[in-house]
Design a protein around this motif. Structure first.
Motif, short mmCIF file in Angstrom:
data_model
loop_
_atom_site.label_atom_id
_atom_site.label_comp_id
_atom_site.label_asym_id
_atom_site.label_seq_id
_atom_site.Cartn_x
_atom_site.Cartn_y
_atom_site.Cartn_z
N ALA A 269 -53.12 19.46 -23.55
CA ALA A 269 -52.61 18.67 -24.76
C ALA A 269 -53.53 18.78 -26.03
CB ALA A 269 -51.99 17.36 -24.30
N LEU A 270 -52.81 18.36 -27.00
CA LEU A 270 -53.82 18.32 -28.33
C LEU A 270 -53.54 16.89 -28.79
CD1 LEU A 270 -52.42 21.39 -29.83
CD2 LEU A 270 -54.83 21.14 -28.59
N PRO A 271 -54.05 15.80 -28.08
CA PRO A 271 -53.71 14.39 -28.54
C PRO A 271 -54.18 13.94 -29.83
CG PRO A 271 -55.45 14.37 -27.14
CD PRO A 271 -55.18 15.85 -27.27
N LEU A 272 -55.19 14.46 -30.48
CA LEU A 272 -55.81 13.91 -31.64
C LEU A 272 -54.72 14.48 -32.90
CD1 LEU A 272 -59.64 14.19 -31.16
CD2 LEU A 272 -58.01 12.20 -30.89
N THR A 273 -54.72 15.83 -32.90
CA THR A 273 -54.05 16.42 -33.79
C THR A 273 -52.46 16.23 -33.91
OG1 THR A 273 -54.17 18.57 -32.72
CG2 THR A 273 -55.80 18.35 -34.59
N ALA A 274 -52.09 15.92 -32.64
CA ALA A 274 -50.65 15.84 -32.29
C ALA A 274 -50.38 14.43 -32.96
CB ALA A 274 -50.28 15.91 -31.02
N ALA A 275 -51.31 13.61 -32.87
CA ALA A 275 -51.11 11.99 -33.47
C ALA A 275 -51.11 12.24 -34.94
CB ALA A 275 -51.93 10.91 -32.82
N ALA A 276 -51.69 12.92 -35.35
CA ALA A 276 -52.00 13.48 -36.85
C ALA A 276 -50.74 13.90 -37.73
CB ALA A 276 -53.19 13.74 -37.28
N GLY A 277 -49.55 14.42 -36.88
CA GLY A 277 -48.76 15.15 -37.17
C GLY A 277 -48.81 16.70 -37.26
N LEU A 278 -49.68 17.44 -36.76
CA LEU A 278 -49.88 18.68 -36.73
C LEU A 278 -49.05 19.42 -35.81
CD1 LEU A 278 -51.69 20.39 -38.47
CD2 LEU A 278 -53.51 20.59 -36.92
N GLY A 279 -48.49 18.74 -34.62
CA GLY A 279 -47.71 19.44 -33.64
C GLY A 279 -48.39 19.19 -32.46
N LYS A 280 -47.33 19.55 -31.48
CA LYS A 280 -47.74 19.86 -30.10
C LYS A 280 -47.81 21.10 -29.48
CE LYS A 280 -45.89 15.20 -29.30
NZ LYS A 280 -44.64 14.16 -28.56
N LEU A 281 -48.69 21.07 -28.45
CA LEU A 281 -48.63 22.34 -27.64
C LEU A 281 -47.50 22.46 -26.57
CD1 LEU A 281 -50.26 25.07 -26.76
CD2 LEU A 281 -51.53 23.28 -25.30
N PRO A 282 -46.78 23.50 -26.45
CA PRO A 282 -45.40 23.44 -25.38
C PRO A 282 -46.25 23.32 -24.18
CG PRO A 282 -45.57 25.13 -26.91
CD PRO A 282 -46.85 24.72 -27.40
N VAL A 283 -45.27 22.74 -23.26
CA VAL A 283 -45.61 22.39 -21.86
C VAL A 283 -44.82 22.88 -20.88
CG1 VAL A 283 -46.21 20.70 -20.25
CG2 VAL A 283 -46.65 20.10 -22.84
N PRO A 284 -45.11 23.63 -19.93
CA PRO A 284 -44.32 24.38 -19.03
C PRO A 284 -43.35 23.11 -17.90
CG PRO A 284 -46.58 24.47 -18.20
CD PRO A 284 -46.61 24.08 -19.43
N GLY A 285 -42.46 23.64 -17.59
CA GLY A 285 -41.74 22.39 -16.75
C GLY A 285 -40.74 23.26 -15.69
N PHE A 286 -40.14 22.69 -14.53
CA PHE A 286 -39.47 23.49 -13.71
C PHE A 286 -38.13 22.84 -13.70
CE2 PHE A 286 -37.64 24.08 -9.47
CZ PHE A 286 -37.57 25.37 -9.55
N ASN A 287 -36.87 23.31 -13.68
CA ASN A 287 -35.64 22.68 -13.83
C ASN A 287 -34.95 23.31 -12.62
OD1 ASN A 287 -33.24 21.05 -14.29
ND2 ASN A 287 -33.05 22.24 -16.25
N PRO A 288 -34.72 22.71 -11.46
CA PRO A 288 -33.89 23.14 -10.48
C PRO A 288 -32.43 23.12 -10.57
CG PRO A 288 -34.63 20.79 -9.84
CD PRO A 288 -35.14 21.24 -11.22
N THR A 289 -31.84 22.42 -11.48
CA THR A 289 -30.68 22.41 -11.79
C THR A 289 -29.94 23.93 -12.32
OG1 THR A 289 -30.75 20.15 -12.55
CG2 THR A 289 -28.70 21.23 -13.05
N ILE A 290 -28.86 24.28 -11.63
CA ILE A 290 -28.39 25.65 -11.89
C ILE A 290 -26.93 25.38 -12.72
CG2 ILE A 290 -27.58 27.89 -11.21
CD1 ILE A 290 -29.51 27.40 -8.86
N ASP A 291 -26.64 25.86 -13.82
CA ASP A 291 -25.55 25.85 -14.48
C ASP A 291 -25.39 27.03 -15.58
OD1 ASP A 291 -26.63 24.84 -16.92
OD2 ASP A 291 -26.69 22.83 -16.20
#
Length: 553
Positions: A275-297
């Motif tokens: 994560a980028l906690p300092l600059t993200a709180a200052a409004g510079l944006g966040k680093l994409p985070v991976p995630g797993f979604n088991p739902t199939i549609d």
């Protein structure tokens, strides 16, 4: 109280020694009697004696010559506490009557000389009868503290003033004129010290111990009535300069990985969530985070596999500032999201409010506005209060001697900021960024002083990563994220007071002088908002450079 001449000769004999000394000093010398006060009724008094009588109406007189050739005398007479007055009559006396002997006592020195002894604060009257029993003189007596020395002290310590001091019971009344408010305050303080000492007299016919201090009081503010008029109220213009420069630098760099591995019946996944906690709180944006979604549609393209999530322009879109990519072969896939961002900021603030006030009076100036702050009371009703922001100055000037100015000043520069803002019921309330100073300084007219200053250098940085891998040389940057913030601020507040006075309107310049709207043709075809004066057109009158608005001493 009635005194017979036969009964008072013994007292007169006791005072022969004092009379002899007095006769020696007075005698028949005209110069010795030049300062004595002559009280007449119906007689023509020269202007000098009349002015002396008016000026000493409320002050003690030691020698008074009473002339009744033009009729009975009726006069008021002031006696200082613990002092005496010698009355000289043009005829012999037989009887003297005093209404309040506790306040004023009488001692006969001779057939035509009487001593009045002031023993106690109060009022009385005295009647004088000649050898024929005719009442030819009456005095309305008042006993109070003698203010002659106090008035002389004020005249010496406050030059150029005309102050009269009178006593009413134990209260001092100041009348007259002074040059400046500081002279009025000084006279008031001197009078307070005068009445803070309470005197007691033990003077009688047989003993004359005089006046002694009975007690002292520190708080005597209610015993002075200041009715002094100030000849000219001086005005002070304060120029406050608030100059601030802010520089900021924000940097962020980070990588997140996701891996799906499937071998036979073995399925595994590897994900990093840096994560980028300092600059993200200052409004510079966040680093994409991976995630797993088991739902199939049908609408879920990442169902059953790993995807990166980061809010884009809308809640249902993906966004990033960097590189997104991956590799896929059969059931094996590797994905990565890299974010790189840098922001440089510069803020320059310059505010120069000017404010004028009379010496000794407060003044306040605000150039800004008010923003609403909603709140909910105990009944569940929402109320709104407003808080000021902008450039504000409040000060109280006091012009002192030799052109020096004492300033009690409070300056503030505030602005709305998203840092520290709160959200209540989907309503964002901004925070307030303030720079304020409050102080009391003293400086001459036209002199400048740096009232406050600030130099700030703030550096913050943060590293997130996978333990062990993030510490590898070079390759470790693939498994960590770093954000960096550096802020530099330099602020100075300069105050400059001037003693000013009004001037003619034609001597003043306005911001609108020389500014006029452009014609429709120039506005439509050339994009001009105001007229532009070329070489062939004379510039209109008006200049804002240098001293303007006031005559500056």
């Amino acid at each position: 109280m009635r005194y017979q001449l036969k009964k008072i000769w013994s007292l007169a004999l006791a005072g022969l020694a004092g009379t002899a000394v007095l006769a020696t000093s007075l005698g028949t010398s005209e110069s010795a009697l030049a300062d004595s006060r002559r009280i007449t009724r119906g007689a023509k008094v020269d202007d000098q004696l009349q002015k002396m009588a008016q000026g000493a109406a409320s002050q003690h007189q030691s020698i008074i010559r009473v002339d009744d050739r033009n009729g009975p005398v009726r006069k008021p007479l002031h006696l200082g506490l613990g002092k005496s007055a010698l009355l000289e009559f043009s005829r012999d006396l037989r009887d003297v009557m005093v209404s309040n002997p506790e306040a004023v006592d009488v001692v006969m020195l001779s057939s035509n000389r009487v001593f009045l002894l002031a023993k106690k604060l109060g009022d009385s009257n005295a009647f004088f009868f000649d050898t024929n029993g005719e009442q030819f003189a009456a005095f309305e007596l008042s006993v109070s503290r003698d203010t002659t020395a106090l008035q002389a002290l004020m005249a010496r310590l406050i030059p150029g003033s005309s102050i009269s001091v009178e006593m009413m019971n134990e209260t001092v009344i100041l009348t007259g004129r002074v040059r400046t408010p500081q002279d009025s305050n000084m006279a008031n303080q001197i009078a307070k010290n005068f009445v803070s000492v309470e005197l007691r007299s033990s003077m009688t016919q047989s003993t004359a111990t005089g006046v002694e201090i009975k007690q002292t009081s520190v708080d005597a503010k209610d015993k002075v009535i200041n009715m002094l008029a100030v000849d000219g109220e001086e005005q002070v213009m304060l120029r406050v300069t608030v100059a601030e420069v802010q520089r900021s630098l924000l940097k962020q760099f980070g990588i997140n990985w996701s891996t799906d591995i499937s071998i036979g019946t073995l399925t595994a996944g590897l994900m990093t969530s840096n994560a980028l906690p300092l600059t993200a709180a200052a409004g510079l944006g966040k680093l994409p985070v991976p995630g797993f979604n088991p739902t199939i549609d049908d609408k879920n393209m990442c169902a059953g596999t790993t995807c990166f999530y980061n809010q884009g322009p809308t809640a249902a879109t993906y966004g990033n500032n960097g590189i997104d990519g991956g590799w896929q072969g059969g059931k094996q896939n590797i994905r990565q999201a890299m974010r790189m961002m840098e922001r440089n900021g510069l803020v320059r603030t310059l505010a120069e409010p000017n404010l004028t006030a009379v010496s000794g009076e407060p003044a306040k100036f605000l150039a800004g506005g008010e923003y609403p702050i909603p709140s909910v009371d105990t009944n569940g009703q929402m109320t709104v209060t407003f808080k000021e922001f902008g450039v504000g100055v409040a000060f109280t000037p006091i012009v002192m001697s030799e052109g020096r100015i004492s300033l009690k000043i409070e300056a503030e520069v505030s602005e709305l900021s998203s840092d520290g803002a709160v959200t209540i019921s989907n309503l964002q309330i901004p925070a307030l960024k303030k720079r304020t100073t409050k102080s009391t300084v003293e400086l001459p007219s036209g002199g400048s002083l740096a009232l406050a200053g600030l130099i700030s250098d703030d550096t913050r940085q943060n590293i997130d990563g996978m333990p062990g891998l993030k510490d590898l040389p070079v390759l470790g940057s693939l498994f960590r994220s770093r954000d960096f913030i550096k802020s530099e601020t330099e602020l100075v507040i300069i105050v400059t007071p001037y003693v000013v006075k009004p001037t003619a309107t034609k001597e003043l310049a306005r911001p609108l002088d020389g500014l006029a709207e452009a014609t429709d043709m120039k506005a439509n075809f050339l994009g001009h908002l105001n007229r532009i004066y070329g070489r062939g057109t004379a510039m209109p009158a008006g200049d804002l450079k240098g001293d303007y608005g006031f005559i500056v001493e």
